[in-house]
Design a protein around this motif. Structure first.
Motif, short mmCIF file in Angstrom:
data_model
loop_
_atom_site.label_atom_id
_atom_site.label_comp_id
_atom_site.label_asym_id
_atom_site.label_seq_id
_atom_site.Cartn_x
_atom_site.Cartn_y
_atom_site.Cartn_z
N ASN A 119 3.18 0.77 -0.02
CA ASN A 119 3.89 -0.33 0.63
C ASN A 119 3.70 -1.58 -0.21
OD1 ASN A 119 4.59 1.30 2.77
ND2 ASN A 119 2.76 0.80 3.94
N ALA A 120 4.73 -1.97 -0.92
CA ALA A 120 4.63 -3.12 -1.83
C ALA A 120 5.52 -4.26 -1.37
CB ALA A 120 5.01 -2.69 -3.24
N VAL A 121 5.68 -4.40 -0.06
CA VAL A 121 6.55 -5.46 0.46
C VAL A 121 5.81 -6.79 0.42
CG1 VAL A 121 7.80 -3.88 1.94
CG2 VAL A 121 5.78 -5.03 2.83
N VAL A 122 6.57 -7.88 0.61
CA VAL A 122 5.99 -9.22 0.59
C VAL A 122 4.97 -9.37 1.72
CG1 VAL A 122 6.49 -11.67 0.81
CG2 VAL A 122 8.07 -10.18 -0.43
N GLY A 123 3.83 -9.96 1.39
CA GLY A 123 2.80 -10.20 2.40
C GLY A 123 1.72 -9.15 2.45
N MET A 124 1.88 -8.04 1.72
CA MET A 124 0.88 -6.98 1.76
C MET A 124 -0.44 -7.44 1.15
SD MET A 124 2.06 -4.42 3.38
CE MET A 124 0.90 -3.14 2.97
N ARG A 125 -0.37 -8.19 0.05
CA ARG A 125 -1.60 -8.63 -0.61
C ARG A 125 -2.44 -9.48 0.34
NH1 ARG A 125 -3.89 -12.63 -3.79
NH2 ARG A 125 -5.15 -11.84 -5.53
N GLU A 126 -1.81 -10.40 1.03
CA GLU A 126 -2.53 -11.26 1.97
C GLU A 126 -3.17 -10.44 3.08
OE1 GLU A 126 0.45 -11.73 0.83
OE2 GLU A 126 0.26 -13.59 -0.35
N MET A 127 -2.44 -9.41 3.56
CA MET A 127 -2.97 -8.57 4.63
C MET A 127 -4.21 -7.81 4.15
SD MET A 127 -1.22 -5.36 6.63
CE MET A 127 -1.53 -4.29 5.23
N PHE A 128 -4.16 -7.24 2.94
CA PHE A 128 -5.29 -6.47 2.42
C PHE A 128 -6.50 -7.37 2.21
CE2 PHE A 128 -2.00 -3.33 0.98
CZ PHE A 128 -2.49 -2.26 1.70
N ILE A 129 -6.29 -8.56 1.67
CA ILE A 129 -7.41 -9.47 1.44
C ILE A 129 -8.04 -9.86 2.77
CG2 ILE A 129 -7.99 -11.80 0.66
CD1 ILE A 129 -5.96 -11.43 -1.58
N GLU A 130 -7.22 -10.06 3.79
CA GLU A 130 -7.75 -10.39 5.11
C GLU A 130 -8.60 -9.25 5.68
OE1 GLU A 130 -6.02 -11.57 9.56
OE2 GLU A 130 -4.69 -11.50 7.82
N LYS A 131 -8.27 -8.02 5.31
CA LYS A 131 -9.00 -6.85 5.81
C LYS A 131 -10.23 -6.51 4.98
CE LYS A 131 -6.18 -5.82 9.24
NZ LYS A 131 -6.62 -5.84 10.66
N GLY A 132 -10.57 -7.31 3.98
CA GLY A 132 -11.79 -7.07 3.21
C GLY A 132 -11.57 -6.57 1.81
N PHE A 133 -10.32 -6.24 1.43
CA PHE A 133 -10.03 -5.83 0.06
C PHE A 133 -10.05 -7.05 -0.86
CE2 PHE A 133 -8.27 -2.43 2.60
CZ PHE A 133 -8.48 -1.28 1.86
N ASN A 134 -10.24 -6.79 -2.15
CA ASN A 134 -10.19 -7.88 -3.13
C ASN A 134 -8.82 -8.05 -3.75
OD1 ASN A 134 -13.16 -6.63 -3.31
ND2 ASN A 134 -13.24 -8.82 -3.70
N ASP A 135 -8.06 -6.95 -3.83
CA ASP A 135 -6.74 -7.00 -4.46
C ASP A 135 -6.02 -5.72 -4.08
OD1 ASP A 135 -4.62 -7.91 -6.01
OD2 ASP A 135 -5.94 -8.61 -7.60
N PHE A 136 -4.77 -5.58 -4.53
CA PHE A 136 -4.05 -4.34 -4.27
C PHE A 136 -3.12 -4.05 -5.42
CE2 PHE A 136 -0.13 -6.41 -3.54
CZ PHE A 136 0.85 -5.46 -3.30
N ILE A 137 -2.80 -2.75 -5.58
CA ILE A 137 -1.85 -2.29 -6.59
C ILE A 137 -0.98 -1.25 -5.93
CG2 ILE A 137 -3.41 -0.52 -7.51
CD1 ILE A 137 -2.22 -1.19 -10.30
#
Length: 1016
Positions: free
Chosen positions: A826-844
């Motif tokens: 899922n590479a839609v807009v806003g995914m990076r912010e959601m992952f960081i909020e959940k404890g991730f550092n980044d996403f690919i």
């Protein structure tokens, strides 16, 4: 648009006008009524309080006057000597006669009131107009003497209610005293009765004539009701607080706080109360009136107000009808304009659609061209070949960029152009731009020079892509309309502070120039000026309008000066934020590094000198051999007074460097090869040769710099640094390895694990893999990882839950936080912010892009863990992720392939080239991934053939989400898109879509597996 639709639109517009105007009038009317209601109620309250105050004061004064006058007479009677003597000896006929005369005299003052007395000797009660009688001491009801004589020493009031006559009397009783040896002694009393019935009737009923809502009461200091419309309350001496409850308590509280002659009003429980005191009797008069409502206002005021309101309404309706009629003509004109606007929008949309379609068609072969050059650059090439391939790639990227301009124009028209500020290096931007432009310079006899201010910060923040577009558009335009002469690029800092620099970009040319009458329309779309003279020159007329709008979008501006037949200068001013203050180019100890510049081509010579002066390096410029020879052996010398030669320098005795054109090398070779003793200071200067781009060069003991010579290249040469222009773009070439780092890959799909592991293998990093979140938690607790790649959607425990548990464990055990990178399809807009909020550092996102992967690793792996790929001890095959024992070593995409060039695999509905490219060109690994893909599908196909129910829908969503990523990883985009649609339907609980499309999806899956197995 038909007349019927126009008429309908008119009616709609008029209705809208009437509707909104009525709403406005209603709002104003309601506001006026509310304001009037508040004001009128306040006026009414004040008026009522005033009337009640006047009436109550009248009653108080009237009653007080009567009581006070009667009390004064009785007191005087009780104090006369005749009365006292008679009360002491009532049997004395002389005294009795004299007393009777006294009583008669006083009785004239009492008029029709009762006068009575009693003495303590014979206990006979006398009353005017009645027969006397003996008071029985044993009968308390009739023993008035005992009931009253000793109540007070001066006087006493008593109330008597006669139910038969329905009269209330206030008895004024005054003791008659004599003086004895022990003090004063009461020997009887005299009294009179005040008929309160008249007062009570007035109090109880008079106000009702004024307003039926008025209620009145009188009560004494014992809080007993002494006057009311209901006589039973007076008869039974009911307390006012017992009768009125909390309201009565409030009345008592206010009454007992009153001073003489004072009145108080207050509102309690939606009633207005007025309390007054009658001090002579210690009584209190209270009057109440309900708080006025909207419909209880003054009738005269209501009539005036509502009459005015209806008059305004009538005028409002008349005006509305007039305005509505006037609007018809305006509405008709607006509708005509709307129709014309729609036609224009339709034409514009058709144009944009055409541009987008043509751009897409052109981009398809261009993608193949740039892709092939990317693969070539990853392989083993000679320096010459690598330069050619790099030029092809840069030219191809330039063409793609120009094609993107066409799409950008469509975005600009649709208002969808986005400016994305990022951190970038100005040196890289300029180098890329110059490399792209100079590939085209071979076609024309044009000299291209640059003047880049070395003091500009190198690390900036802005939209690098759009700024490159502006530079390329302006330089391409200059090249297009210039047949001979020169093109110049000058970048300076117009203004700079701690946070921002205002870049000034000048692009000049000696081309055809622009007529004055054409200059005003130059920045309009699809406009090409002077078509007769410019026939044969390709172009769409979009470059300058896009450049202008890009400048505006980045808070900048563009201007132009031109002289027809002599050339033009385009100036762009754009603000950029500063990321780091380190300058673009600087020379260490510049005053000690004197430079001799020998170049017969004046534009190039001046450009080099401009950069030297900008970096405060002393220099001397010569343009012929004799001057060069003289200056070379003479050394730097000051300029003679009163002369302005082109020679500048200082009193130093030696040259540090000589910059010469490569074409002049044969002339100066003999001079430069002389022994050091013949040179000033006994030291031979270093030599740098400036060569045209693409020219084969060789010279012993010389450095080379490409034309146009940049200030950064000059600074590197003078500072003794390598001016390396090898291929270091994001091409998949591994610049660093991490042999001491350890990574964990978590994914419930074995295919995805293999793909990610293959992509990471060139980094020479230790890799662990696992198929579940629970297993990942166990591995994290056992091993020390530098980086974790975590799948987003997994059964039982997804990536969110797993990451949350790992973060909690880190906090509890005080461990350093491990960077966790989300792997998601899922590479839609806003995914990076959601992952960081959940404890991730980044996403690919999946499928994994090699460039993005390289950025992630460079960002999150520690700097001290990296090694240069060239110095890490790896051979070239290891750097490229290949095997030492491969039978073939054709380097494509930077990796050793296990099969010779030209070997291809073809699978229906699968972009195998894309799949191989995502695995860094490793065909062997790609076939392994295909095999694992087939195995995964075999295991899941039976489950997917069953239509999910409510309880199995979450599991179904995870399955199709996994298939979406797996399919994309091997290049099966059709299956991946189908899986994405099923995933979306599952999340929306769209069972109808799933039932209709799942059977076809499973058939396609089975067919894909069959096709893959036929190949591998």
């Amino acid at each position: 648009m038909t007349m019927g639709s126009i008429k309908s639109s008119k009616i709609f517009a008029n209705n809208n006008f009437l509707f909104f105007s009525c709403i406005l009038f209603l709002f104003i009317a309601l506001s006026a009524i509310a304001a009037y209601s508040i004001s009128a109620r306040q006026i009414n309250r004040s008026f009522i309080e005033q009337q009640l105050s006047i009436a109550s004061e009248t009653i108080r004064l009237r009653l007080a006057t009567v009581v006070d006058s009667d009390l004064a007479l009785v007191l005087k009677m009780a104090d006369t000597p005749v009365i006292r003597q008679y009360f002491m000896n009532p049997s004395d006929p002389v005294l009795k006669s004299r007393a009777d005369d006294e009583f008669v005299l006083f009785k004239e003052h009492f008029k029709n009131k009762v006068l009575y007395w009693i003495n303590d000797v014979d206990k006979i009660f006398y009353s005017t107009g009645n027969e006397p009688y003996i008071v029985n001491p044993d009968d308390p009801k009739n023993y008035w003497y005992n009931l009253t004589l000793y109540e007070t020493e001066k006087y006493i009031f008593n109330i008597n209610y006669n139910p038969d006559l329905k009269r209330i009397y206030l008895w004024v009783n005054v003791p008659v005293f004599v003086t004895t040896e022990t003090g004063k002694k009461a020997i009887g009393f005299i009294g009179t009765g005040v008929n309160l019935t008249d007062f009570s009737n007035f109090i109880a009923s008079s106000y009702r004539e004024f307003d039926k809502n008025i209620t009145t009461y009188m009560f004494n200091k014992y809080n007993e009701i002494t006057s009311a419309a209901d006589y039973e309350l007076v008869k039974n001496k009911v307390r006012i607080d017992e009768y009125l409850g909390e309201t009565g308590k409030e009345l008592i509280r206010f009454a007992h706080e009153l001073s003489e002659g004072e009145s108080r009003s207050f509102i309690y429980d939606k009633e207005i109360y007025l309390v007054n005191s009658i001090q002579a009797m210690k009584w209190y008069l209270t009057v109440s009136y309900p708080v006025s409502g909207l419909f209880s206002l003054n009738h005269a005021m209501n009539t005036v107000f509502f009459s005015m309101l209806f008059l305004i309404l009538f005028l409002f309706i008349i005006i509305n009808i007039f305005v509505a009629n006037s609007e018809n003509a305006i509405a008709k004109q607006n509708l005509q304009l709307l129709e014309a606007n729609k036609k224009a929008e339709s034409a514009s949309q058709a144009k944009s659609n055409f541009l987008a379609k043509m751009s897409h068609e052109i981009r398809t072969p261009m993608n193949a061209i740039t892709g092939m050059t990317e693969l070539l650059l990853r392989g083993e090439l000679s320096c010459e070949a690598r330069g050619y391939v790099r030029d092809i790639k840069q030219a191809g990227n330039n063409l793609v960029s120009l094609i993107n301009d066409i799409l950008d124009f469509s975005k600009i028209e649709a208002g969808k152009l986005e400016i994305v500020p990022v951190k970038y290096m100005l040196s890289s931007l300029i180098n890329d731009t110059i490399n792209i432009i100079r590939t085209r310079l071979k076609e024309k006899p044009i000299r291209f020079y640059t003047n880049i201010d070395g003091n500009i910060p190198n690390s900036l923040i802005g939209d690098e892509v759009r700024l490159r577009q502006i530079l390329l558009n302006l330089l391409s335009n200059a090249l297009k309309y210039t047949e001979k002469g020169n093109i110049g690029l000058t970048i300076t800092a117009l203004k700079q502070d701690d946070k921002q620099v205002l870049l000034k970009i000048d692009v000049s040319d000696t081309g055809k120039g622009i007529k004055i009458e054409d200059q005003a329309k130059l920045f309009n779309e699809f406009v090409r000026v002077d078509m007769k003279k410019n026939q044969g020159i390709e172009g769409t007329g979009l470059g300058l309008v896009i450049t202008s709008r890009l400048c505006a979008a980045m808070s900048g501006e563009i201007t132009m000066k031109s002289e027809y037949g002599k050339g033009s200068v385009f100036t762009v001013i754009i603000p950029q934020d500063i990321a780091s203050k380190e300058p673009f180019a600087f020379v260490e100890e510049p005053e000690k590094k004197k430079v001799l510049v020998y170049e017969s081509r004046l534009n190039y010579a001046k450009s080099v000198c401009w950069s030297l002066e900008n970096m405060k390096v002393p220099y001397t410029m010569v343009t012929n051999f004799n001057d060069f020879k003289e200056a070379l052996y003479r050394g730097p010398q000051p300029s003679p007074k009163g002369v302005e030669p082109e020679v500048r320098g200082s009193l130093l005795e030696e040259w540090f460097y000589v910059f010469s054109g490569y074409g002049l090398y044969e002339k100066i070779k003999t001079l430069m090869e002389q022994s050091a003793s013949v040179f000033c200071g006994g030291k031979k200067p270093y030599l740098a040769l400036m060569a045209e781009w693409g020219t084969e060069v060789y010279a012993a003991n010389a450095r080379f710099v490409s034309i146009p010579v940049q200030s950064l290249s000059i600074a590197n040469i003078l500072n003794g640094k390598t001016d390396n222009q090898n291929y270091f773009e994001s091409s998949g070439v591994i610049r660093h390895t991490f042999p001491n780092a350890r990574m964990l890959i978590v994914d419930d799909i074995a295919v995805n694990l293999k793909v990610t592991e293959g992509l990471l293998s060139p980094y020479n990093v230790k890799i662990d893999t696992c198929l579940s979140g629970a297993e990942a938690i166990g591995l994290v607790k056992q091993n020390k990882y530098d980086l974790i790649f975590m799948d987003h959607m997994m059964p039982e425990m997804d990536g969110f839950e797993t990451t949350a548990i790992i973060r909690a464990w880190e906090r509890k055990s005080a461990c350093q936080q491990i960077p966790i990178i989300a792997l998601t399809a899922n590479a839609v807009v806003g995914m990076r912010e959601m992952f960081i909020e959940k404890g991730f550092n980044d996403f690919i996102s999946k499928p994994v892009d090699v460039t993005k992967l390289d950025e992630i690793i460079d960002r999150w792996l520690p700097k001290n863990a990296r090694e240069s790929a060239a110095s890490s001890g790896m051979n070239k095959e290891e750097q490229r992720g290949g095997s030492h024992n491969n039978d073939y070593s054709n380097n494509i995409g930077g990796f050793v392939l296990a099969e010779p060039a030209g070997v291809e695999i073809a699978i229906p509905n699968v972009d195998t080239a894309k799949g191989i490219a995502m695995l860094r060109g490793n065909l062997v690994l790609y076939k392994k991934v295909l095999s694992m893909f087939c195995k995964e599908i075999d295991e899941r196909l039976s489950q997917l053939q069953i239509i999910p129910k409510a309880d199995t829908l979450p599991s179904f969503i995870i399955h199709v989400h996994s298939l979406k990523g797996m399919s994309a990883s091997i290049g099966a985009q059709k299956i991946s898109s189908y899986a994405a649609e099923l995933e979306t339907a599952g999340k929306a609980t769209n069972m109808v879509f799933i039932r209709e499309h799942l059977p076809d999806f499973t058939v396609l899956l089975a067919e894909l597996v069959k096709n893959i197995r036929n190949v591998i």
